[in-house]
Design an enzyme around this catalytic site. Sequence first.
Site, short mmCIF file in Angstrom:
data_model
loop_
_atom_site.label_atom_id
_atom_site.label_comp_id
_atom_site.label_asym_id
_atom_site.label_seq_id
_atom_site.Cartn_x
_atom_site.Cartn_y
_atom_site.Cartn_z
N CYS A 176 -31.06 -3.91 -22.21
CA CYS A 176 -30.50 -3.57 -23.52
C CYS A 176 -29.42 -2.50 -23.37
O CYS A 176 -29.66 -1.45 -22.78
CB CYS A 176 -31.64 -3.06 -24.40
SG CYS A 176 -31.10 -2.21 -25.87
N PHE A 177 -28.25 -2.74 -23.94
CA PHE A 177 -27.12 -1.83 -23.69
C PHE A 177 -27.15 -0.51 -24.45
O PHE A 177 -26.28 0.32 -24.28
CB PHE A 177 -25.77 -2.55 -23.86
CG PHE A 177 -25.48 -3.16 -25.22
CD1 PHE A 177 -26.19 -2.81 -26.35
CD2 PHE A 177 -24.44 -4.09 -25.33
CE1 PHE A 177 -25.89 -3.37 -27.58
CE2 PHE A 177 -24.13 -4.66 -26.56
CZ PHE A 177 -24.86 -4.30 -27.69
#
Length: 211
Positions: free
Chosen positions: A16-17
Site C-alpha cells: 500500500c503506497f
Amino acid sequence: PELDIPTERATFAMGCFWAPEPIYGCKKGVIRTKVGYCGGTKENPTYRSLGDHTEAIQIEYDPTQTDYKTLLGVFWRQHDSTAKYKSQYKSAIYYENDEQKKLAEESKAEYQKELQRPIVTDIEKLGKFYDAENYHQKYHLREHVQFYDSLGLTDPALVRSHVATRLHGYIYGYGTLADFEDESKKWSLSEDQIAFVKKQMAHPRAIHCGL
Ligand code: MHO
C-alpha cells in the site's frame, strides 16, 4: 523553502503506497515524494479502476546528499519482499536507466543472503507513472488538517511540497529530533508548529495500511 534544485528519481512499489511516503519523507537528501500507479497497461488508471497497475512511490532526491543505493537499502528493510500479493500491492523496483537496474539487481542478491525465503520483488523498466488522486498524496499527514492548514499547505501545494514531504516523515517518527531542529530552522515554523511536530515525534500515530 520548497527547494527547486536538480534531483534524481527512484520509483518503488512496497505494498500500500500510503506507508512509504513518511518512511522516505525525512531521509537525508529526499526532496519530495509522491504516489501513483505504474507497471500496468491500462490507460489513465484511478484508485477505483486500477487495472493491472501497481501502487508505487516516486522519490525525488538530491544526488549530492544521498544515492540510489541508500534508498534501495531502505526499500528492502521497510517492507516484506518475500510475500506474493496481487498486482496492486506487489513488491517492485522500477528502474529508469542501466545504472539503476544494475544497483537494483545487486542489492537484491545482497539482501537475499539475509533471508530464508526467496525474494519475489520484480525489477522492471519504468513506463508511464500516473499520479494518484490528491487525497492519497501525503495520506497520513492529512490526518493533521489543522497543522498543515496552518502552514498554508492545502491542495494543490500539499501534493508537491518539499516541506510537507519532510514533515510527513518527522511526524510519523522516522527522523531524529536533532535533524528536525536543524532543518526546521529553514522553514520558519512558529513555536506552536514546532511543539506540535515534537509531540508527534515522541508518540507517532501508527501507520495503518491493511492490504
Ligand atoms: N484498503 C486498504 C489499503 C488502501 S491502499 C491505498 C485500506 O483502506 O487500508 O491501497
